[in-house]
Design a protein around this motif. Structure first.
Motif, mmCIF file in Angstrom:
data_model
loop_
_atom_site.group_PDB
_atom_site.id
_atom_site.type_symbol
_atom_site.label_atom_id
_atom_site.label_comp_id
_atom_site.label_asym_id
_atom_site.label_seq_id
_atom_site.Cartn_x
_atom_site.Cartn_y
_atom_site.Cartn_z
ATOM 1 N N ASP A 93 -1.108 3.049 -33.494
ATOM 2 C CA ASP A 93 -2.181 3.706 -34.247
ATOM 3 C C ASP A 93 -3.538 3.083 -33.979
ATOM 4 O OD1 ASP A 93 -3.279 3.768 -37.642
ATOM 5 O OD2 ASP A 93 -3.473 5.343 -36.149
ATOM 6 N N ASN A 94 -3.548 1.814 -33.608
ATOM 7 C CA ASN A 94 -4.841 1.169 -33.360
ATOM 8 C C ASN A 94 -4.725 0.303 -32.111
ATOM 9 O OD1 ASN A 94 -3.358 -1.031 -34.390
ATOM 10 N ND2 ASN A 94 -4.060 -0.543 -36.458
ATOM 11 N N GLY A 95 -5.637 -0.616 -31.931
ATOM 12 C CA GLY A 95 -5.597 -1.433 -30.735
ATOM 13 C C GLY A 95 -6.181 -0.736 -29.532
ATOM 14 N N GLN A 96 -6.976 0.327 -29.752
ATOM 15 C CA GLN A 96 -7.603 1.021 -28.636
ATOM 16 C C GLN A 96 -8.554 0.071 -27.917
ATOM 17 O OE1 GLN A 96 -7.010 2.593 -31.464
ATOM 18 N NE2 GLN A 96 -5.625 4.115 -30.652
ATOM 19 N N GLN A 97 -8.525 0.130 -26.623
ATOM 20 C CA GLN A 97 -9.369 -0.752 -25.827
ATOM 21 C C GLN A 97 -9.896 0.013 -24.624
ATOM 22 O OE1 GLN A 97 -7.327 -4.146 -24.301
ATOM 23 N NE2 GLN A 97 -9.093 -4.938 -23.199
ATOM 24 N N LEU A 98 -11.208 0.030 -24.485
ATOM 25 C CA LEU A 98 -11.815 0.687 -23.335
ATOM 26 C C LEU A 98 -11.549 -0.150 -22.093
ATOM 27 C CD1 LEU A 98 -13.664 2.923 -22.170
ATOM 28 C CD2 LEU A 98 -15.586 1.396 -22.632
ATOM 29 N N ILE A 99 -10.880 0.440 -21.108
ATOM 30 C CA ILE A 99 -10.520 -0.292 -19.898
ATOM 31 C C ILE A 99 -11.419 0.095 -18.733
ATOM 32 C CG2 ILE A 99 -8.675 -0.635 -18.185
ATOM 33 C CD1 ILE A 99 -6.660 -0.348 -20.407
ATOM 34 N N TYR A 100 -11.798 1.366 -18.660
ATOM 35 C CA TYR A 100 -12.521 1.846 -17.479
ATOM 36 C C TYR A 100 -13.384 3.047 -17.860
ATOM 37 C CZ TYR A 100 -13.147 4.265 -12.973
ATOM 38 O OH TYR A 100 -13.664 4.918 -11.892
ATOM 39 N N GLU A 101 -14.569 3.116 -17.281
ATOM 40 C CA GLU A 101 -15.400 4.303 -17.447
ATOM 41 C C GLU A 101 -16.246 4.507 -16.200
ATOM 42 O OE1 GLU A 101 -18.878 4.247 -17.754
ATOM 43 O OE2 GLU A 101 -19.363 2.209 -18.425
ATOM 44 N N LYS A 102 -16.315 5.746 -15.784
ATOM 45 C CA LYS A 102 -17.176 6.122 -14.666
ATOM 46 C C LYS A 102 -17.825 7.452 -15.032
ATOM 47 C CE LYS A 102 -17.332 6.658 -9.633
ATOM 48 N NZ LYS A 102 -18.395 5.666 -9.493
ATOM 49 N N LEU A 103 -19.111 7.398 -15.326
ATOM 50 C CA LEU A 103 -19.819 8.562 -15.847
ATOM 51 C C LEU A 103 -21.046 8.859 -14.991
ATOM 52 C CD1 LEU A 103 -19.732 7.466 -19.605
ATOM 53 C CD2 LEU A 103 -18.213 9.109 -18.501
ATOM 54 N N PRO A 104 -21.484 10.125 -14.963
ATOM 55 C CA PRO A 104 -22.706 10.460 -14.223
ATOM 56 C C PRO A 104 -23.889 9.625 -14.721
ATOM 57 C CG PRO A 104 -21.534 12.458 -14.863
ATOM 58 C CD PRO A 104 -20.837 11.323 -15.547
ATOM 59 N N MET A 105 -24.732 9.191 -13.797
ATOM 60 C CA MET A 105 -25.861 8.335 -14.154
ATOM 61 C C MET A 105 -26.806 9.014 -15.143
ATOM 62 S SD MET A 105 -25.458 5.440 -12.595
ATOM 63 C CE MET A 105 -27.099 4.725 -12.650
ATOM 64 N N ASP A 106 -26.932 10.338 -15.027
ATOM 65 C CA ASP A 106 -27.870 11.073 -15.887
ATOM 66 C C ASP A 106 -27.163 11.775 -17.037
ATOM 67 O OD1 ASP A 106 -26.489 12.893 -14.384
ATOM 68 O OD2 ASP A 106 -28.238 14.104 -13.810
#
Length: 206
Positions: A93-106
């Motif tokens: 239910d919890n313990g979410q952790q952001l591991i990776y993100e790749k998003l448009p610069m704009d």
């Protein structure tokens, strides 16, 4: 289509076929919530037709891995659309952790279609939306697309982010003691991509 994809005995081929049909409907409905401007064109008969022009500043963001199943529908509906990715480690239910993100610069200048087929507790969705807002995306510019939503997840997301829109094809009964959506459709990513729980997810390098 819901009856078919919820059936545990359906073949992988049929599951993907009908899931894709539902995803396309959700994406189309989500696009209908984007802003439009009036535009006039000349028809082949020489007449003037007053219609609308589609929102140009748009991108998709999929929550890895299940959200990637919705990318083909996005590309089919929006030619050349940029698509970013977010990976969140989920532990119960919890313990979410952001591991990776790749998003448009704009991305801060765009409307964002955030994709994840299942909205359960809402914790992962809150983390993904929070990241988008930290990147400068206005809350009102985010449309969250999913196939099924648990009432708890809807309330959690809407309470924290009252300006975003959620587009779903069905609201479920709730969550069981393991925080799985019921009646649900099982592990969507495993069923869609034909993998099992023992397969490890490879995190792309930045």
């Amino acid at each position: 289509m819901h009856t078919l994809i919820r059936d545990a005995q359906i073949t992988k081929h049929d599951f993907v076929f009908y899931a894709d049909r539902l995803i396309r409907l959700v994406v189309e409905r989500g696009l209908g919530h984007l802003p439009f401007t009036e535009k006039q064109v000349i028809t082949p008969t020489g007449s003037v037709y007053t219609g609308v022009d589609f929102c140009k500043r748009l991108c998709g963001v999929s929550v890895i891995r299940s959200g990637e199943s919705m990318e083909n529908a996005l590309r089919a509906c929006c030619k050349g659309i940029k698509i970013g990715k977010i990976l969140i480690h989920r532990e119960g239910d919890n313990g979410q952790q952001l591991i990776y993100e790749k998003l448009p610069m704009d991305i801060s200048d765009r409307h964002v279609l955030l994709s994840d087929p299942i909205l359960g507790t809402g914790n992962s969705a809150v983390q993904a939306i929070s990241l988008l807002i930290r990147k400068g995306v206005p809350e009102s510019n985010i449309i969250f697309l999913n196939l099924i939503s648990a009432p708890l997840g809807v309330h959690v997301v809407c309470k924290k982010f009252p300006k975003i829109k959620i587009v779903t094809s069905e609201i479920e009964i709730g969550l069981n003691k393991d925080f799985r959506v019921i009646p649900g459709m099982g592990e969507f990513g495993d069923r869609y991509f034909g993998t099992d729980d023992d397969e490890q997810l490879v995190v792309p390098s930045q």
